[in-house]
Design an enzyme around this catalytic site. Structure first.
Site, PDB file in Angstrom:
ATOM      1  CG  ASN A 153      -1.757   1.218   1.366  1.00 56.54           C
ATOM      2  OD1 ASN A 153      -1.786   2.054   0.461  1.00 56.54           O
ATOM      3  ND2 ASN A 153      -2.452   1.357   2.493  1.00 56.54           N
TER       4      ASN A 153
ATOM      5  CE  LYS B  41      -0.276   3.146   4.748  1.00 51.60           C
ATOM      6  NZ  LYS B  41      -0.172   3.228   6.198  1.00 51.60           N
TER       7      LYS B  41
ATOM      8  CG  HIS C  75      -5.858   1.916   5.213  1.00 48.87           C
ATOM      9  ND1 HIS C  75      -5.417   2.806   6.162  1.00 48.87           N
ATOM     10  CD2 HIS C  75      -4.853   1.028   5.022  1.00 48.87           C
ATOM     11  CE1 HIS C  75      -4.173   2.473   6.515  1.00 48.87           C
ATOM     12  NE2 HIS C  75      -3.813   1.406   5.842  1.00 48.87           N
TER      13      HIS C  75
ATOM     14  CD  GLU D 228      -2.980   5.410   6.777  1.00 46.41           C
ATOM     15  OE1 GLU D 228      -2.959   5.435   5.536  1.00 46.41           O
ATOM     16  OE2 GLU D 228      -2.068   4.877   7.453  1.00 46.41           O
TER      17      GLU D 228
ATOM     18  CD  GLU E 114      -3.496  -2.405   7.258  1.00 46.41           C
ATOM     19  OE1 GLU E 114      -2.383  -2.617   6.800  1.00 46.41           O
ATOM     20  OE2 GLU E 114      -4.151  -1.384   7.005  1.00 46.41           O
TER      21      GLU E 114
ATOM     22  N   GLY F 121       2.561   2.369  10.927  1.00 47.88           N
ATOM     23  CA  GLY F 121       3.507   3.476  10.801  1.00 47.88           C
ATOM     24  C   GLY F 121       4.172   3.871  12.100  1.00 47.88           C
TER      25      GLY F 121
ATOM     26  CB  SER G 161       5.287  -1.713  12.031  1.00 47.17           C
ATOM     27  OG  SER G 161       4.879  -0.380  12.277  1.00 47.17           O
TER      28      SER G 161
END
Ligand code: 13P
Length: 249
Positions: free
Chosen positions: A9, A11, A95, A97, A167, A173, A212
């Site tokens: 991904n 992003k 996702h 985010e 996730e 991250g 991560s």
């Protein structure tokens, strides 16, 4: 047998020139792999060019989102048909985010998942708890609710075409990874939930881990019985790191 899938991904990273360069580098290192299945998800702007670069390789193209309508007055949005013309086969939906910064609810994710499936795209449906929720021992309630809501009204034939990505938000991250045991516990929970809803087809659904994941921890996570691949953010932006994760399957 369920498919083992390693997906990158990207992003909001990579201009078109950078995306093409990374795609070419990935073809050199993992372009011929039959196992695991490799998918890369560049930003919308680079899909078309990266799609052309991937043509003839085994790496598949994915998108990071879509809008849940076939066409119309939705300024700034992208439809499934537009994605299909670039060669996209997978699409990341829900996702964390998107859920966090763009207020995507399970109902919105569900509408996207349904339209993706109806259009012939394979959704990678993301779920995961926040740190506070884990600390309050709410992981199963939160993840179970996201699974139920995001996959509402689907049947076994449809779920067979979907991928789930677990996730944990606190691991994205941050450099913090769930231990293989922690991740396996949630993956087994997710599979059980799918089994209860959709029956035996749950056994063939790919459930990826994301958060991560990197060359140093990939093998441990990927050797767990219910972890069927990875959804990689940061480490997917460097060809050598991503290839090492693919190699650790
Ligand atoms: P990182 O690998 O950078 O933690 O990102 C994970 C992720 O969000 C993939 O979708």
């Amino acid at each position: 047998m369920r498919a083992m899938i390693i997906a990158g991904n990207w992003k909001m990273n990579k201009t078109n020139a950078e995306a093409v360069e990374l795609a070419r580098a990935l073809i050199d290192v993992v372009g011929n792999r039959e196992h695991p299945r490799v998918v890369i998800c560049p930003p919308f702007t680079a899909l078309s060019e990266v799609g052309k670069v991937l043509d003839g390789s085994r790496i598949l193209l994915g998108a990071q989102n879509l809008y849940p309508a076939p066409s119309g007055a939705y300024t700034g949005e992208i439809s499934p048909a537009m994605l299909l013309t670039t060669g996209v086969t997978y699409v990341i939906l829900g996702h964390s985010e998107r859920r966090e910064y763009f207020a995507e609810t399970d109902a919105i994710v569900n509408a996207k998942v349904k339209l993706a499936l109806g259009s012939g795209l394979r959704p990678i449906v993301c779920v995961g708890e926040k740190l506070k929720e884990r600390e309050a021992e709410q992981t199963e309630r939160v993840v179970g609710g996201q699974i139920d809501g995001s996959l509402a009204d689907l049947g076994p034939d449809e779920i067979a075409k979907a991928v789930i990505a677990y996730e944990p938000v606190w691991a994205i991250g941050t450099g913090k990874t769930a231990t293989p045991e922690m991740a396996q516990e949630v993956h087994a929970f997710i599979r059980g939930r799918l089994m209860a809803r959709f029956g035996g087809v749950a056994d063939s659904v790919t459930i990826q881990y994301g958060g991560s994941m990197k060359p140093e921890n990939a093998a441990g996570l990927l050797s767990q019985p219910d972890i069927d691949g990875g959804l990689i953010g940061g480490a997917s932006l460097k060809a050598d790191k991503f290839a090492k994760i693919v190699d650790s399957v």
